[in-house]
Design an enzyme around this catalytic site. Sequence first.
Site, PDB file in Angstrom:
ATOM      1  N   TRP A  13     109.881 124.213 -65.010  1.00  0.00           N
ATOM      2  CA  TRP A  13     110.797 123.948 -63.884  1.00  0.00           C
ATOM      3  C   TRP A  13     112.267 124.076 -64.266  1.00  0.00           C
ATOM      4  O   TRP A  13     113.130 124.072 -63.411  1.00  0.00           O
ATOM      5  CB  TRP A  13     110.565 122.530 -63.365  1.00  0.00           C
TER       6      TRP A  13
ATOM      7  N   HIS B  52     113.212 127.311 -76.304  1.00  0.00           N
ATOM      8  CA  HIS B  52     113.416 128.197 -75.156  1.00  0.00           C
ATOM      9  C   HIS B  52     114.753 128.917 -75.326  1.00  0.00           C
ATOM     10  O   HIS B  52     115.713 128.347 -75.853  1.00  0.00           O
ATOM     11  CB  HIS B  52     113.393 127.388 -73.853  1.00  0.00           C
TER      12      HIS B  52
ATOM     13  N   GLU C 115     117.074 129.442 -73.383  1.00  0.00           N
ATOM     14  CA  GLU C 115     118.232 128.737 -72.795  1.00  0.00           C
ATOM     15  C   GLU C 115     118.719 127.618 -73.723  1.00  0.00           C
ATOM     16  O   GLU C 115     119.905 127.317 -73.759  1.00  0.00           O
ATOM     17  CB  GLU C 115     117.855 128.212 -71.395  1.00  0.00           C
TER      18      GLU C 115
ATOM     19  N   GLU D  40     109.234 135.671 -74.507  1.00  0.00           N
ATOM     20  CA  GLU D  40     110.096 135.705 -73.333  1.00  0.00           C
ATOM     21  C   GLU D  40     111.335 136.542 -73.633  1.00  0.00           C
ATOM     22  O   GLU D  40     112.306 136.034 -74.224  1.00  0.00           O
ATOM     23  CB  GLU D  40     110.541 134.282 -72.966  1.00  0.00           C
TER      24      GLU D  40
ATOM     25  N   GLY E 205     108.942 130.573 -64.762  1.00  0.00           N
ATOM     26  CA  GLY E 205     110.124 129.809 -64.364  1.00  0.00           C
ATOM     27  C   GLY E 205     110.224 129.731 -62.854  1.00  0.00           C
ATOM     28  O   GLY E 205     109.508 128.962 -62.200  1.00  0.00           O
ATOM     29  N   GLY E 206     111.084 130.548 -62.281  1.00  0.00           N
ATOM     30  CA  GLY E 206     111.400 130.497 -60.848  1.00  0.00           C
ATOM     31  C   GLY E 206     110.181 130.379 -59.940  1.00  0.00           C
ATOM     32  O   GLY E 206     110.161 129.532 -59.030  1.00  0.00           O
TER      33      GLY E 206
END
Length: 274
Positions: free
Chosen positions: A10, A99, A101, A171, A238-239
Amino acid sequence: MRKPFIAGNWKMHKNIQEATSYGELLLHKIREAGVDSDKVEIGLFVPYIHLSALSIIFDLSGVGVGAQNMFYEDKGAYTGEISPSMLSDLGIRHTIIGHSERRQYFGETDEACARKIRAAYAHDIEPVLCVGEDLEDREAGKYEDTVRTMLLGSLKDVAPEETEHLTVAYEPVWAIGTGKTATTEQAQEMAAFIRTVLADRYGSDRADQIRIQYGGSVKPENIAELMSMPDIDGALVGGASLDAEKFMKIIAYDDALLGKESKRVRMIPSSARS
Ligand code: 13P
């Protein structure tokens, strides 16, 4: 045989009300479809504040609720961090580590990932280690070197037998949140490459057991093709995982994953239905 592992991430989305109503809806849909937990594993990586409520909703449902990150120390003066023992105390058994990010915005290094993975294992928490190259490395043709370095750096203290509880997510940074999915061939090529690196490090028997997910703009429209690839064992979404209906379509990408429950429902004679 590697069991497919479909997980949602999420990221930093949803308030308490949104999180709980999503959880209840997804649970209902999973039961209605008769998703067979012997055939597919489902995970949901949510913000820390939702871990408790969602763990209660998904208790005994076969859906693993996990964290998106954790620190490697158990306790101490680390303002803002959450420790593995805190997660374990909540009954959390899964976490994402490294991750892109976290690497990009919070300076997370392979060394930090290695320490986090060690700490996760010490608390019986299973890590999903994320690796992937950025656009620059892809265009410069350096993507294999980048991913190899990430893998070997992050797994440097992981013993062969511990890989039983390891998932790797490939990813590519350039495919995250961009709507630009890697082609199925690119995703397969890199999943196979990751397996080769794991085989060099742990032997091919171990490497053959490790699940490799693909992540980056996965949606209901492309999941089945990605999952048909020999080295892709799951997805980190994700999205599209933010919408329970969409995520459900991704989980149920193959009718063969839907078990007895749904068949029983379909078999009720029409005369018996109201
Ligand atoms: P998107 O599915 O939004 O591209 O995100 C992928 C991802 O980062 C999952 O961890």
